[in-house]
Design an enzyme around this catalytic site. Structure first.
Site, PDB file in Angstrom:
ATOM      1  N   CYS A   7      41.662  20.258 218.733  1.00 49.70           N
ATOM      2  CA  CYS A   7      42.972  20.918 218.510  1.00 49.70           C
ATOM      3  C   CYS A   7      43.557  20.457 217.179  1.00 49.70           C
ATOM      4  O   CYS A   7      44.174  21.245 216.453  1.00 49.70           O
ATOM      5  CB  CYS A   7      43.940  20.619 219.647  1.00 49.70           C
ATOM      6  N   HIS A 100      33.115  24.014 222.904  1.00 49.38           N
ATOM      7  CA  HIS A 100      32.502  24.258 221.596  1.00 49.38           C
ATOM      8  C   HIS A 100      31.064  24.705 221.769  1.00 49.38           C
ATOM      9  O   HIS A 100      30.357  24.239 222.667  1.00 49.38           O
ATOM     10  CB  HIS A 100      32.568  23.011 220.702  1.00 49.38           C
TER      11      HIS A 100
HETATM   12  P1  AMP Z   1      29.409  17.339 222.634  1.00 48.08           P
HETATM   13  O1  AMP Z   1      28.534  16.148 222.916  1.00 48.08           O
HETATM   14  O2  AMP Z   1      28.771  18.649 223.015  1.00 48.08           O
HETATM   15  O3  AMP Z   1      30.790  17.166 223.227  1.00 48.08           O
HETATM   16  O4  AMP Z   1      29.531  17.416 221.058  1.00 48.08           O
HETATM   17  C1  AMP Z   1      30.590  16.920 220.338  1.00 48.08           C
HETATM   18  C2  AMP Z   1      30.216  17.067 218.888  1.00 48.08           C
HETATM   19  O5  AMP Z   1      31.394  16.912 218.114  1.00 48.08           O
HETATM   20  C3  AMP Z   1      29.220  16.039 218.384  1.00 48.08           C
HETATM   21  O6  AMP Z   1      28.051  16.694 217.864  1.00 48.08           O
HETATM   22  C4  AMP Z   1      29.989  15.276 217.299  1.00 48.08           C
HETATM   23  O7  AMP Z   1      29.170  14.928 216.204  1.00 48.08           O
HETATM   24  C5  AMP Z   1      31.041  16.296 216.906  1.00 48.08           C
HETATM   25  N1  AMP Z   1      32.279  15.755 216.349  1.00 48.08           N
HETATM   26  C6  AMP Z   1      33.073  14.784 216.874  1.00 48.08           C
HETATM   27  N2  AMP Z   1      34.151  14.587 216.101  1.00 48.08           N
HETATM   28  C7  AMP Z   1      34.053  15.467 215.066  1.00 48.08           C
HETATM   29  C8  AMP Z   1      34.860  15.757 213.921  1.00 48.08           C
HETATM   30  N3  AMP Z   1      36.003  15.093 213.686  1.00 48.08           N
HETATM   31  N4  AMP Z   1      34.441  16.709 213.063  1.00 48.08           N
HETATM   32  C9  AMP Z   1      33.279  17.372 213.293  1.00 48.08           C
HETATM   33  N5  AMP Z   1      32.495  17.160 214.350  1.00 48.08           N
HETATM   34  C10 AMP Z   1      32.863  16.214 215.222  1.00 48.08           C
HETATM   35 ZN    ZN Z   2      41.701  20.926 222.247  1.00 46.98          ZN
END
Ligand code: AMP
Ligand code: ZN
Length: 114
Positions: A7, A100
């Site tokens: 968010c 996502h």
């Molecule tokens: P998930 O394990 O499916 O919840 O994936 C979360 C993803 O978010 C991971 O691949 C992280 O590398 C990515 N992530 C976490 N924080 C950030 C951020 N600030 N900007 C971009 N990607 C992020």
């Molecule tokens: Zn959110």
């Protein structure tokens, strides 16, 4: 949600590398890429995970799916193909609880989701 990192990315309160934005969705580069191209596509609306989508979100779901193709075009991975992954909940290893789609491409991939 105020303490949700995605968010905050939507509201541009923390930096990220946006590659696509419209009224309903945002796509940005994953901070820790697992492939040469690794984009996260999210709804602007805070929905914790795929299985929390409601009937009222059906149009948003369609918009997310249609945005995948636009992002693949922008990133130049459409022709060779790519992978779309949604981690849903604990056993899938979901770490960020804002829905996502991982869009992964840029190299041939094997299939070993576990
Ligand atoms: P998930 O394990 O499916 O919840 O994936 C979360 C993803 O978010 C991971 O691949 C992280 O590398 C990515 N992530 C976490 N924080 C950030 C951020 N600030 N900007 C971009 N990607 C992020
Ligand atoms: Zn959110």
């Amino acid at each position: 949600m105020s303490d949700c990192i995605f968010c905050k990315i939507v509201k541009k309160e923390i930096p990220s590398q946006f590659i696509y934005e419209d009224n309903d969705v945002v796509a940005f580069k994953d901070l820790h890429p697992k492939a040469p191209t690794h984009i996260l596509l999210i709804p602007k609306k805070h929905i914790e995970k795929l299985t929390d989508m409601k009937a009222e979100d059906s149009a948003l779901g369609g918009k997310l799916l249609l945005a995948v193709s636009k992002i693949a075009e922008i990133e130049g991975i459409k022709e060779n193909g790519f992978r779309v992954v949604v981690n849903n909940g604990k056993y899938a290893g979901q770490e960020v609880f804002h829905l996502h789609f991982h869009i992964l491409g840029g190299k041939p991939m094997s299939w070993n989701p576990a």
